[in-house]
Write a protein that holds these residues in place. Structure first.
Motif, short mmCIF file in Angstrom:
data_model
loop_
_atom_site.label_atom_id
_atom_site.label_comp_id
_atom_site.label_asym_id
_atom_site.label_seq_id
_atom_site.Cartn_x
_atom_site.Cartn_y
_atom_site.Cartn_z
N LEU A 172 0.82 -1.21 0.00
CA LEU A 172 0.00 0.00 0.00
C LEU A 172 0.86 1.27 0.00
O LEU A 172 0.47 2.30 0.53
CB LEU A 172 -0.91 0.01 1.24
N GLU A 205 -0.68 4.44 -1.99
CA GLU A 205 -1.86 4.95 -1.29
C GLU A 205 -1.47 5.64 0.02
O GLU A 205 -2.01 6.70 0.36
CB GLU A 205 -2.82 3.80 -1.00
N SER A 206 -0.50 5.06 0.72
CA SER A 206 -0.07 5.67 1.98
C SER A 206 0.63 7.00 1.73
O SER A 206 0.47 7.96 2.50
CB SER A 206 0.87 4.73 2.74
N LEU A 264 0.02 9.08 -0.76
CA LEU A 264 -1.01 10.07 -1.06
C LEU A 264 -1.66 10.60 0.21
O LEU A 264 -1.91 11.80 0.35
CB LEU A 264 -2.09 9.45 -1.96
N THR A 320 -10.30 9.41 1.16
CA THR A 320 -9.54 8.61 0.20
C THR A 320 -10.33 8.37 -1.08
O THR A 320 -9.75 8.01 -2.11
CB THR A 320 -9.15 7.27 0.83
N THR A 339 -6.80 9.90 -7.05
CA THR A 339 -5.39 10.28 -7.12
C THR A 339 -5.17 11.75 -7.48
O THR A 339 -4.45 12.48 -6.78
CB THR A 339 -4.66 9.39 -8.14
N ARG A 341 -5.86 14.72 -4.97
CA ARG A 341 -4.91 14.70 -3.86
C ARG A 341 -3.51 15.11 -4.32
O ARG A 341 -2.80 15.82 -3.61
CB ARG A 341 -4.90 13.33 -3.19
#
Length: 322
Positions: free
Chosen positions: A207, A210-211, A213, A284, A288, A291
């Motif tokens: 991850l 994602e982390s 971001l 979340t 993408t 963010r």
């Protein structure tokens, strides 16, 4: 110290005072006061060691002219609050550019150390972050909500708590400079290792992107502000550790004033970082690109306010004069 060495070490500073006196641009009152303190300390040194030298006469003339300029404009500017952040803080940041670079390097190296340590031993994060936090994160990952920690409370309460804690941490990093700049460096190292191990832990769980971001959405401002706080602490520590030609107490007081100005200047940055973490990081589902846009805007602000603007404020008056 020989006279020629004394002149060589300080001539650039005296030329800056001459430009300050000759220029007609805005010069912050605190910057004039700092220059006057520096100049009178140099004058006292010269009067003690070179009483009949021409350099002593030159410094006395320069100090008198600066004294007259300061007390000619005693009335406080009504826009002082604005000029504090648009002029005084950037100028102080420029003066502290070397300590800012040192703070950044310490933090960056410590991130690498944390990342390498976690990659070599996947239990390292438990030592740094604690078993409770790691176990909670693993449970969140198992249920498909790896960033649930950012959605664990009411937005307003979270904003106030995070902002207060971040400001408290930054002042702690600054105040530790009293115990020498090494103490501030140690706190920067701790925070960097924590960040490095935290990010690597998520990469090990598949991850990583994602982390990043989620973390850098607010962390771009928050982490940079901690680095700036580190620069303030190193400035404070160097003030009494390396006083130069000044008395140790005088040097410490001057450094404390500069460091405090730097640290106060980070407060709006921490407020914005806390706002983003409380009201935006939890979303979340934004995807993408939105963010990444916030992260990019934060990075551009840092580049403008902490690199371009300090350089412009310092060189602007000279360039206009030329």
């Amino acid at each position: 110290m020989k006279e020629v060495t004394f002149i060589r070490q300080n001539i650039e500073k005296w030329r800056n005072v001459e430009q300050m006196l000759e220029g007609d641009g805005h010069v912050a009152p605190d910057r004039q006061a700092d220059a006057y303190i520096d100049l009178t300390a140099d004058l006292a040194f010269a009067q003690t060691h070179f009483p009949r030298s021409r350099i002593t006469l030159y410094l006395n003339t320069l100090a008198s002219a600066l004294h007259n300029r300061i007390y000619r404009y005693k009335r406080e500017d009504v826009s002082r609050l604005l000029t504090f952040w648009t002029h005084e803080v950037p100028l102080t940041i420029y003066d502290a550019r070397r300590t800012l670079l040192a703070s950044f390097i310490i933090f960056a190296v410590s991130i690498v150390i944390g990342a390498v340590s976690q990659w070599g031993d996947d239990s390292f994060c438990r030592l740094i972050l604690g078993d409770e936090y790691v176990d909670m994160t693993l449970r969140n990952i198992a249920i498909g909500e790896p960033m649930a920690v950012y959605d664990s409370g009411a937005e307003t309460e979270m904003f106030l708590g995070i902002t207060f804690n971040n400001i408290l941490v930054s002042f702690k990093v600054f105040v530790f400079g009293v115990l020498t700049s090494l103490a501030t460096g140690f706190l920067l190292f701790q925070n960097g290792v924590m960040l490095g191990s935290f990010q690597t832990f998520f990469f090990q769980q598949g991850l990583g992107f994602e982390s990043m971001l989620a973390v850098w959405l607010h962390g771009t401002l928050e982490i940079w502000a901690i680095i700036v706080a580190g620069a303030a602490g190193i400035t404070l520590g160097n003030g009494w550790l390396m006083p130069g030609t000044y008395g140790r107490l005088t040097s410490f007081m001057m450094a404390a004033r500069r460091g405090l100005k730097i640290i106060v200047g980070t407060v709006p940055v921490f407020i914005m970082a806390g706002f983003i973490e409380s009201f935006a990081t939890r979303h979340t589902e934004w995807g993408t690109w939105p963010r990444l846009a916030i992260i990019s805007c934060s990075a551009l602000f840092i580049a403008y306010y902490y690199i371009f603007l300090p350089y412009y404020r310092h060189h602007g008056t000279t360039q206009r004069k030329d």
